[in-house]
Design a protein around this motif. Structure first.
Motif, PDB file in Angstrom:
ATOM      1  N   UNK A  10       6.844   5.791 -32.884  1.00 38.32           N
ATOM      2  CA  UNK A  10       7.001   7.271 -32.913  1.00 38.32           C
ATOM      3  C   UNK A  10       6.134   7.850 -31.739  1.00 38.32           C
ATOM      4  N   UNK A  11       4.863   7.309 -31.436  1.00 35.50           N
ATOM      5  CA  UNK A  11       4.191   8.059 -30.241  1.00 35.50           C
ATOM      6  C   UNK A  11       4.673   7.907 -28.990  1.00 35.50           C
ATOM      7  N   UNK A  12       5.802   7.059 -29.254  1.00 37.28           N
ATOM      8  CA  UNK A  12       6.511   6.850 -27.555  1.00 37.28           C
ATOM      9  C   UNK A  12       7.790   7.785 -27.516  1.00 37.28           C
ATOM     10  N   UNK A  16      11.199   7.217 -24.701  1.00 32.89           N
ATOM     11  CA  UNK A  16      12.432   6.629 -24.882  1.00 32.89           C
ATOM     12  C   UNK A  16      13.406   7.862 -24.691  1.00 32.89           C
ATOM     13  N   UNK A  17      13.126   9.357 -24.965  1.00 31.72           N
ATOM     14  CA  UNK A  17      13.976  10.298 -24.789  1.00 31.72           C
ATOM     15  C   UNK A  17      14.258  10.560 -23.237  1.00 31.72           C
ATOM     16  N   UNK A  18      13.070  10.283 -22.534  1.00 33.41           N
ATOM     17  CA  UNK A  18      13.064  10.165 -21.012  1.00 33.41           C
ATOM     18  C   UNK A  18      14.189   9.243 -20.480  1.00 33.41           C
ATOM     19  N   UNK A 183       3.131  -2.500 -24.554  1.00 29.16           N
ATOM     20  CA  UNK A 183       1.971  -1.801 -24.889  1.00 29.16           C
ATOM     21  C   UNK A 183       1.801  -2.125 -26.407  1.00 29.16           C
ATOM     22  N   UNK A 184       2.905  -2.222 -27.008  1.00 30.15           N
ATOM     23  CA  UNK A 184       2.607  -2.173 -28.590  1.00 30.15           C
ATOM     24  C   UNK A 184       2.728  -3.603 -29.203  1.00 30.15           C
TER      25      UNK A 184
END
Length: 220
Positions: A10-12, A16-18, A183-184
């Motif tokens: 969620x924090x990313x 994702x939208x970009x 990153x995750x």
């Protein structure tokens, strides 16, 4: 048992939208540029002059018969060496995909024109129209109906091809996903989400293309 954790992504969401926005914008630009190239190349291939049609045929065959991934890498790494013109990854990718799409659009347009009843051309010439006037006023309007379904299908393929841009570090949806996965350490969740995003984007376009094909097959 693997424990799925989509909440951690969620924090990313902004990345994702970009990525989705960049993918859609890039597709729109490449489709528009490819169509413009395709119209010129497709009609040029119908020319009676070999010095016009032969180079265009070579262009179409080169881009249709080589993998688009190889083309992307060549445009980014080899073309600047040959021309001395430095290009960003985004510019190289846009030029490559536009020319790649243009080659397929050209064949669609050429095929649509050729499939038009020759009697239409002869009738136009019989009433005094020039070859150009017959093409603009008689042939192209009739051929356009045949062209629409394959043009839409090829445009959908252009969107799919944008997933290859990540090899050049162009910030499309897949590249952003790679950044997030690194990153995750959640590649399953990340790539599943990306697959769902592509599916949601492409399904309506694919269904629309299917309806166009059915409409054309019924003579609509």
């Amino acid at each position: 048992m693997y424990e799925w954790d989509f909440a951690s992504l969620w924090q990313y969401r902004s990345l994702l939208i970009a990525g989705i926005g960049y993918t859609l914008l890039f597709t729109a630009i490449c489709v528009a540029a490819g169509l413009a190239i395709g119209v010129l190349a497709g009609l040029g291939r119908l020319s009676r002059h070999v010095w016009i049609s032969a180079p265009l045929r070579a262009y179409v065959e080169v881009f249709r018969c080589t993998p688009v991934l190889v083309q992307l890498v060549w445009f980014y790494y080899a073309l600047p060496v040959l021309t001395g013109i430095e290009m960003s990854a985004t510019m190289a990718a846009a030029l490559c995909l536009s020319l790649y799409g243009g080659a397929f659009y050209a064949e669609i347009i050429r095929g649509g024109v050729i499939a038009t009843d020759i009697g239409q051309t002869e009738a136009g010439q019989a009433i005094g129209m020039t070859r150009g006037q017959v093409m603009r006023r008689v042939v192209l309007p009739q051929a356009f109906k045949r062209m629409v379904p394959p043009l839409v299908s090829q445009s959908i393929m252009q969107l799919k091809n944008t997933s290859l841009l990540s090899v050049l570090a162009v910030p499309d949806l897949l590249y952003q996903g790679q950044v997030i996965a690194h990153d995750t350490y959640r590649p399953l969740e990340v790539y599943t989400l990306i697959a769902v995003a592509y599916f949601v984007i492409l399904l309506p376009a694919t269904l629309w293309a299917k309806r166009l094909e059915q409409h054309h097959s019924k003579g609509g």
